[in-house]
Design a protein around this motif. Structure first.
Motif, mmCIF file in Angstrom:
data_model
loop_
_atom_site.group_PDB
_atom_site.id
_atom_site.type_symbol
_atom_site.label_atom_id
_atom_site.label_comp_id
_atom_site.label_asym_id
_atom_site.label_seq_id
_atom_site.Cartn_x
_atom_site.Cartn_y
_atom_site.Cartn_z
ATOM 1 N N ALA A 3 0.834 -1.195 0.000
ATOM 2 C CA ALA A 3 0.000 0.000 0.000
ATOM 3 C C ALA A 3 0.877 1.257 0.000
ATOM 4 O O ALA A 3 0.564 2.239 -0.687
ATOM 5 C CB ALA A 3 -0.928 0.002 1.205
ATOM 6 N N LYS A 4 1.962 1.231 0.763
ATOM 7 C CA LYS A 4 2.858 2.394 0.789
ATOM 8 C C LYS A 4 3.489 2.605 -0.572
ATOM 9 O O LYS A 4 3.547 3.735 -1.064
ATOM 10 C CB LYS A 4 3.960 2.212 1.843
ATOM 11 N N ARG A 5 3.952 1.536 -1.179
ATOM 12 C CA ARG A 5 4.565 1.654 -2.503
ATOM 13 C C ARG A 5 3.558 2.179 -3.513
ATOM 14 O O ARG A 5 3.885 3.004 -4.357
ATOM 15 C CB ARG A 5 5.101 0.307 -2.970
ATOM 16 N N PHE A 6 2.335 1.678 -3.435
ATOM 17 C CA PHE A 6 1.303 2.144 -4.349
ATOM 18 C C PHE A 6 1.066 3.633 -4.158
ATOM 19 O O PHE A 6 0.987 4.390 -5.120
ATOM 20 C CB PHE A 6 0.005 1.366 -4.125
ATOM 21 N N LEU A 7 0.941 4.055 -2.902
ATOM 22 C CA LEU A 7 0.680 5.469 -2.618
ATOM 23 C C LEU A 7 1.845 6.330 -3.087
ATOM 24 O O LEU A 7 1.635 7.382 -3.709
ATOM 25 C CB LEU A 7 0.441 5.673 -1.117
ATOM 26 N N LEU A 12 3.997 10.144 -6.873
ATOM 27 C CA LEU A 12 5.082 10.466 -7.794
ATOM 28 C C LEU A 12 4.544 10.604 -9.217
ATOM 29 O O LEU A 12 4.926 11.529 -9.948
ATOM 30 C CB LEU A 12 6.164 9.384 -7.737
ATOM 31 N N GLY A 13 3.651 9.718 -9.600
ATOM 32 C CA GLY A 13 3.032 9.797 -10.922
ATOM 33 C C GLY A 13 2.218 11.068 -11.074
ATOM 34 O O GLY A 13 2.227 11.717 -12.135
ATOM 35 N N SER A 14 1.508 11.444 -10.016
ATOM 36 C CA SER A 14 0.724 12.684 -10.057
ATOM 37 C C SER A 14 1.635 13.889 -10.215
ATOM 38 O O SER A 14 1.343 14.814 -10.989
ATOM 39 C CB SER A 14 -0.102 12.831 -8.775
ATOM 40 N N ALA A 15 2.739 13.894 -9.462
ATOM 41 C CA ALA A 15 3.683 15.016 -9.569
ATOM 42 C C ALA A 15 4.286 15.079 -10.967
ATOM 43 O O ALA A 15 4.397 16.167 -11.566
ATOM 44 C CB ALA A 15 4.775 14.880 -8.520
#
Length: 126
Positions: A3-7, A12-15
């Protein structure tokens, strides 16, 4: 950890998507900054909603895990109880089978003795 990696990946993808949008935007920097200021509250609201959704998923998975453990524990208890009852119910049959096996062994032993005696009488008469 998943879950942490996904978040982290999501953020990061959003940024990265935000930066790519800024660099390829058809508007000037000033117009883009004004659009960001205008939409800031919407973005914050969406992030809060995303955080709430993630927390709901986390709580639901924790609850499901707890419930699963309880059900597995009850299942194990029921299986152990059923095995205990089966052993108790089959004990008389086991004892009877052992008794009959003892009788069969005694009969075989007696037959072997009689056969040996019969063969010795037969060889003595020849």
């Amino acid at each position: 950890m998943g879950a942490k990696r996904f978040l982290y990946g999501f953020l990061l993808g959003s940024a990265a998507a935000g930066l790519a949008t800024l660099f390829t935007a058809p508007q000037s920097g000033r117009e883009t900054r004004e659009a960001i200021k205008t939409n800031k509250d919407m973005f914050i609201s969406q992030l809060k909603d995303l955080k709430a959704s993630i927390m709901d998923v986390k709580e639901a998975s924790a609850h499901a895990t707890k419930e699963g453990r309880i059900h597995v524990s009850h299942f194990i208890q029921e299986v152990n109880t059923a095995i205990g009852k089966w052993k108790a119910e089959t004990l008389p049959q086991q004892i009877e089978i052992q008794k009959e096996l003892g009788e069969i062994e005694a009969a075989i032993s007696q037959l072997e003795t009689e056969l040996a005696s019969h063969q010795s009488e037969k060889s003595a008469s020849n």
